[in-house]
Design a protein around this motif. Sequence first.
Motif, PDB file in Angstrom:
ATOM      1  N   GLN A 184       0.824  -1.197   0.000  1.00 39.98           N
ATOM      2  CA  GLN A 184       0.000   0.000   0.000  1.00 39.98           C
ATOM      3  C   GLN A 184       0.867   1.259   0.000  1.00 39.98           C
ATOM      4  O   GLN A 184       0.885   1.991  -0.985  1.00 39.98           O
ATOM      5  N   GLU A 185       1.590   1.504   1.091  1.00 35.29           N
ATOM      6  CA  GLU A 185       2.392   2.727   1.168  1.00 35.29           C
ATOM      7  C   GLU A 185       3.429   2.801   0.051  1.00 35.29           C
ATOM      8  O   GLU A 185       3.777   3.896  -0.408  1.00 35.29           O
ATOM      9  N   GLU A 186       3.910   1.634  -0.405  1.00 33.43           N
ATOM     10  CA  GLU A 186       4.921   1.617  -1.464  1.00 33.43           C
ATOM     11  C   GLU A 186       4.388   2.224  -2.758  1.00 33.43           C
ATOM     12  O   GLU A 186       5.163   2.706  -3.597  1.00 33.43           O
ATOM     13  N   ILE A 187       3.059   2.221  -2.931  1.00 32.29           N
ATOM     14  CA  ILE A 187       2.455   2.708  -4.172  1.00 32.29           C
ATOM     15  C   ILE A 187       2.489   4.233  -4.243  1.00 32.29           C
ATOM     16  O   ILE A 187       2.442   4.806  -5.330  1.00 32.29           O
ATOM     17  N   ILE A 188       2.597   4.884  -3.087  1.00 32.93           N
ATOM     18  CA  ILE A 188       2.597   6.354  -3.066  1.00 32.93           C
ATOM     19  C   ILE A 188       3.685   6.910  -3.985  1.00 32.93           C
ATOM     20  O   ILE A 188       3.454   7.848  -4.752  1.00 32.93           O
ATOM     21  N   ALA A 189       4.853   6.297  -3.913  1.00 33.37           N
ATOM     22  CA  ALA A 189       5.974   6.780  -4.720  1.00 33.37           C
ATOM     23  C   ALA A 189       5.792   6.484  -6.207  1.00 33.37           C
ATOM     24  O   ALA A 189       6.481   7.068  -7.045  1.00 33.37           O
ATOM     25  N   MET A 190       4.886   5.581  -6.546  1.00 34.81           N
ATOM     26  CA  MET A 190       4.679   5.201  -7.944  1.00 34.81           C
ATOM     27  C   MET A 190       3.646   6.073  -8.644  1.00 34.81           C
ATOM     28  O   MET A 190       3.320   5.838  -9.811  1.00 34.81           O
ATOM     29  N   VAL A 191       3.112   7.069  -7.943  1.00 35.75           N
ATOM     30  CA  VAL A 191       2.065   7.917  -8.527  1.00 35.75           C
ATOM     31  C   VAL A 191       2.484   8.529  -9.871  1.00 35.75           C
ATOM     32  O   VAL A 191       1.661   8.589 -10.795  1.00 35.75           O
ATOM     33  N   PRO A 192       3.740   8.992 -10.041  1.00 36.97           N
ATOM     34  CA  PRO A 192       4.113   9.512 -11.364  1.00 36.97           C
ATOM     35  C   PRO A 192       3.900   8.506 -12.490  1.00 36.97           C
ATOM     36  O   PRO A 192       3.530   8.900 -13.606  1.00 36.97           O
ATOM     37  N   ILE A 193       4.121   7.225 -12.209  1.00 33.87           N
ATOM     38  CA  ILE A 193       3.872   6.182 -13.219  1.00 33.87           C
ATOM     39  C   ILE A 193       2.389   6.121 -13.551  1.00 33.87           C
ATOM     40  O   ILE A 193       1.995   6.021 -14.721  1.00 33.87           O
ATOM     41  N   LEU A 194       1.553   6.181 -12.510  1.00 26.55           N
ATOM     42  CA  LEU A 194       0.109   6.085 -12.714  1.00 26.55           C
ATOM     43  C   LEU A 194      -0.398   7.264 -13.536  1.00 26.55           C
ATOM     44  O   LEU A 194      -1.227   7.103 -14.435  1.00 26.55           O
ATOM     45  N   VAL A 195       0.106   8.463 -13.223  1.00 29.10           N
ATOM     46  CA  VAL A 195      -0.320   9.672 -13.944  1.00 29.10           C
ATOM     47  C   VAL A 195       0.106   9.597 -15.410  1.00 29.10           C
ATOM     48  O   VAL A 195      -0.671   9.898 -16.327  1.00 29.10           O
ATOM     49  N   LEU A 196       1.347   9.163 -15.643  1.00 26.89           N
ATOM     50  CA  LEU A 196       1.849   9.043 -17.014  1.00 26.89           C
ATOM     51  C   LEU A 196       1.036   8.030 -17.817  1.00 26.89           C
ATOM     52  O   LEU A 196       0.663   8.289 -18.966  1.00 26.89           O
ATOM     53  N   LEU A 197       0.763   6.883 -17.208  1.00 31.58           N
ATOM     54  CA  LEU A 197      -0.005   5.843 -17.906  1.00 31.58           C
ATOM     55  C   LEU A 197      -1.400   6.347 -18.249  1.00 31.58           C
ATOM     56  O   LEU A 197      -1.906   6.118 -19.350  1.00 31.58           O
ATOM     57  N   SER A 198      -2.016   7.040 -17.310  1.00 30.59           N
ATOM     58  CA  SER A 198      -3.352   7.580 -17.539  1.00 30.59           C
ATOM     59  C   SER A 198      -3.366   8.535 -18.734  1.00 30.59           C
ATOM     60  O   SER A 198      -4.271   8.490 -19.582  1.00 30.59           O
TER      61      SER A 198
ATOM     62  N   LYS B 199      -1.126   8.685 -21.237  1.00 30.34           N
ATOM     63  CA  LYS B 199      -0.722   8.041 -22.480  1.00 30.34           C
ATOM     64  C   LYS B 199      -1.841   7.227 -23.111  1.00 30.34           C
ATOM     65  O   LYS B 199      -1.952   7.146 -24.339  1.00 30.34           O
ATOM     66  N   ILE B 200      -2.665   6.583 -22.292  1.00 30.19           N
ATOM     67  CA  ILE B 200      -3.743   5.762 -22.863  1.00 30.19           C
ATOM     68  C   ILE B 200      -5.094   6.471 -22.770  1.00 30.19           C
ATOM     69  O   ILE B 200      -6.126   5.880 -23.080  1.00 30.19           O
ATOM     70  N   ASN B 201      -5.071   7.751 -22.331  1.00 23.28           N
ATOM     71  CA  ASN B 201      -6.283   8.565 -22.275  1.00 23.28           C
ATOM     72  C   ASN B 201      -7.362   7.890 -21.426  1.00 23.28           C
ATOM     73  O   ASN B 201      -8.512   7.761 -21.834  1.00 23.28           O
ATOM     74  N   TYR B 202      -6.955   7.443 -20.235  1.00 23.88           N
ATOM     75  CA  TYR B 202      -7.861   6.739 -19.322  1.00 23.88           C
ATOM     76  C   TYR B 202      -8.066   7.579 -18.073  1.00 23.88           C
ATOM     77  O   TYR B 202      -7.161   8.311 -17.657  1.00 23.88           O
ATOM     78  N   ASP B 203      -9.238   7.476 -17.480  1.00 22.64           N
ATOM     79  CA  ASP B 203      -9.520   8.191 -16.234  1.00 22.64           C
ATOM     80  C   ASP B 203      -8.475   7.826 -15.173  1.00 22.64           C
ATOM     81  O   ASP B 203      -8.246   6.646 -14.905  1.00 22.64           O
ATOM     82  N   LEU B 204      -7.837   8.846 -14.598  1.00 22.52           N
ATOM     83  CA  LEU B 204      -6.792   8.600 -13.605  1.00 22.52           C
ATOM     84  C   LEU B 204      -7.328   7.807 -12.417  1.00 22.52           C
ATOM     85  O   LEU B 204      -6.618   6.974 -11.839  1.00 22.52           O
ATOM     86  N   ARG B 205      -8.577   8.034 -12.043  1.00 22.80           N
ATOM     87  CA  ARG B 205      -9.163   7.295 -10.924  1.00 22.80           C
ATOM     88  C   ARG B 205      -9.273   5.806 -11.237  1.00 22.80           C
ATOM     89  O   ARG B 205      -9.155   4.953 -10.346  1.00 22.80           O
ATOM     90  N   ALA B 206      -9.483   5.471 -12.513  1.00 22.80           N
ATOM     91  CA  ALA B 206      -9.519   4.058 -12.908  1.00 22.80           C
ATOM     92  C   ALA B 206      -8.134   3.433 -12.776  1.00 22.80           C
ATOM     93  O   ALA B 206      -7.991   2.292 -12.318  1.00 22.80           O
ATOM     94  N   ILE B 207      -7.111   4.189 -13.171  1.00 21.08           N
ATOM     95  CA  ILE B 207      -5.735   3.686 -13.048  1.00 21.08           C
ATOM     96  C   ILE B 207      -5.370   3.497 -11.580  1.00 21.08           C
ATOM     97  O   ILE B 207      -4.720   2.509 -11.207  1.00 21.08           O
ATOM     98  N   ILE B 208      -5.788   4.435 -10.713  1.00 14.40           N
ATOM     99  CA  ILE B 208      -5.542   4.279  -9.274  1.00 14.40           C
ATOM    100  C   ILE B 208      -6.291   3.059  -8.745  1.00 14.40           C
ATOM    101  O   ILE B 208      -5.767   2.293  -7.922  1.00 14.40           O
ATOM    102  N   SER B 209      -7.502   2.842  -9.223  1.00 18.31           N
ATOM    103  CA  SER B 209      -8.281   1.679  -8.788  1.00 18.31           C
ATOM    104  C   SER B 209      -7.633   0.371  -9.220  1.00 18.31           C
ATOM    105  O   SER B 209      -7.694  -0.634  -8.498  1.00 18.31           O
TER     106      SER B 209
ATOM    107  N   GLN C 292     -13.379   7.788 -20.680  1.00 20.42           N
ATOM    108  CA  GLN C 292     -12.330   8.316 -21.548  1.00 20.42           C
ATOM    109  C   GLN C 292     -12.796   9.594 -22.240  1.00 20.42           C
ATOM    110  O   GLN C 292     -13.981   9.746 -22.564  1.00 20.42           O
ATOM    111  N   ASN C 293     -11.858  10.495 -22.453  1.00 18.44           N
ATOM    112  CA  ASN C 293     -12.169  11.704 -23.208  1.00 18.44           C
ATOM    113  C   ASN C 293     -12.030  11.384 -24.691  1.00 18.44           C
ATOM    114  O   ASN C 293     -10.930  11.332 -25.231  1.00 18.44           O
ATOM    115  N   LEU C 294     -13.165  11.140 -25.333  1.00 17.65           N
ATOM    116  CA  LEU C 294     -13.142  10.712 -26.723  1.00 17.65           C
ATOM    117  C   LEU C 294     -12.717  11.828 -27.669  1.00 17.65           C
ATOM    118  O   LEU C 294     -12.416  11.578 -28.842  1.00 17.65           O
ATOM    119  N   ASP C 295     -12.730  13.073 -27.184  1.00 14.22           N
ATOM    120  CA  ASP C 295     -12.299  14.192 -28.027  1.00 14.22           C
ATOM    121  C   ASP C 295     -10.784  14.202 -28.214  1.00 14.22           C
ATOM    122  O   ASP C 295     -10.268  14.786 -29.156  1.00 14.22           O
TER     123      ASP C 295
END
Length: 444
Positions: free
Chosen positions: A132-146, A148-158, A219-222
């Motif tokens: 759990q706590e180890e994931i805090i430092a990985m947030v930049p990865i989650l934001v980048l992935l979100s 790049k694939i145009n996905y809701d960041l909350r879905a990537i966090i989930s 997803q933001n289809l625009d």
Amino acid sequence: MKLSFPHPMVILLGILALAALSTFVIPSGSFERMLDEESGREIVVPGSYQLTEDRSISLYDALGSVPEGIILGADIIVLILLIGGAFYVIEKTGALQVGIEALVYRFRRSQSLLLVVFSAVFFLGGVSFAMQEEIIAMVPILVLLSRKINYDLRAIISLSLGSSLVGAAFSPINPFGSLLAQQIAELDFGQGFAYRMVFLVLAFVSWTFFHLRLGKSKQNLDEKTEFSPVKISRPHALILLLTGVGMVLMPWGIIQRDWGYNEMSALFFVIGIASGLIGKMGVNGTARAYSQGFSEMIFAGILIGLARSVYLVLEKAQVIDTLIQGLFSPLEVLPSTLATIGIFVSQGLIHGLVPSTSGQAVLTMPLSAPLLDLLGLSRQVAVLTYQYPAGLMDIIIPNNGGMMAVIAAAGVAYDRWIAYVWKSFLLLLGLGLISAILALFWFA
């Protein structure tokens, strides 16, 4: 005038104030404790509850619990700072972005497969060592992935933090949850293993595919996602390899070598420094980037400490035992199914007071296991009614500092997180309750 939702720090300070005020209403009381030789932990003695002298918390003590909670969380905060600093350095080398872009291009025609594998990795981290706590430092990865694939960041966090929490909640081998609870309940590890595995798989499938669909629908289809091949340079490849080795070594060290926060912190400290040097940032450049990474992670660490402060206030006032006694004692006269539901709900409520799953096991299992004996039910039901709600509540309770730190670092407001995740949370909670009720008959 539109009112903004409270800042995470305001939310936790508000909970702290409510906890302090509650000590003037709830009487102080405690159970006797004894040392459990097998687990090496102090556990409560059933039937030993008694009222004690009033220990209402003063304003002075409530304020003092803030720095005290931060100090008590020092080992986790250091872990967050050192791992966060390492990932910040890795990000500054450019390796992280290149790696994400290459991964997205590789799965450009099968993003769903990428996200299933992504979820499975974090899910297994939760299953094996309650990551759990180890994931805090990985947030930049989650934001980048979100992005790049145009996905809701909350879905990537989930699909990362959420998957890990669900894995920990349903895991039959989580040393801080199910294994500890079974040990205290004096149950054999192998008993009911197959039954638990069935619901573990159901939990993974339900959670992952729910958020695959929900994230895609948001997803933001625009915005069109462009895919282009990416060449990974030799230094970047070496940095990514080093990071991957660290991510594998961490769970191995925890499981096989009994690593604690210090060992994990030291591992990523070395990886961060080495990555900066390999990325040709130089000694001074690496040091500057690392210190900037510290500043990015400090707020996350403060949230962890504030979450601990809430528990400290309740513990000092000796009201936690009173609340547990009040929740459990009425269940003794209920029919088995209603009692099971009552214990399940009570354990979920208790986790709002005791955010540590291992601490909750030590506190409640010596009480719920004998209660199930009185009702003529298997102690496995006591473990399941603790394990599922305690683990799943970490997804939504604001005094879970790890979750609050992740969404804060990602820039997701708490109300937006709850608005997104509540349906899937109830889905998994329902699955856990079904498992606990069916266990009445399976282990009869």
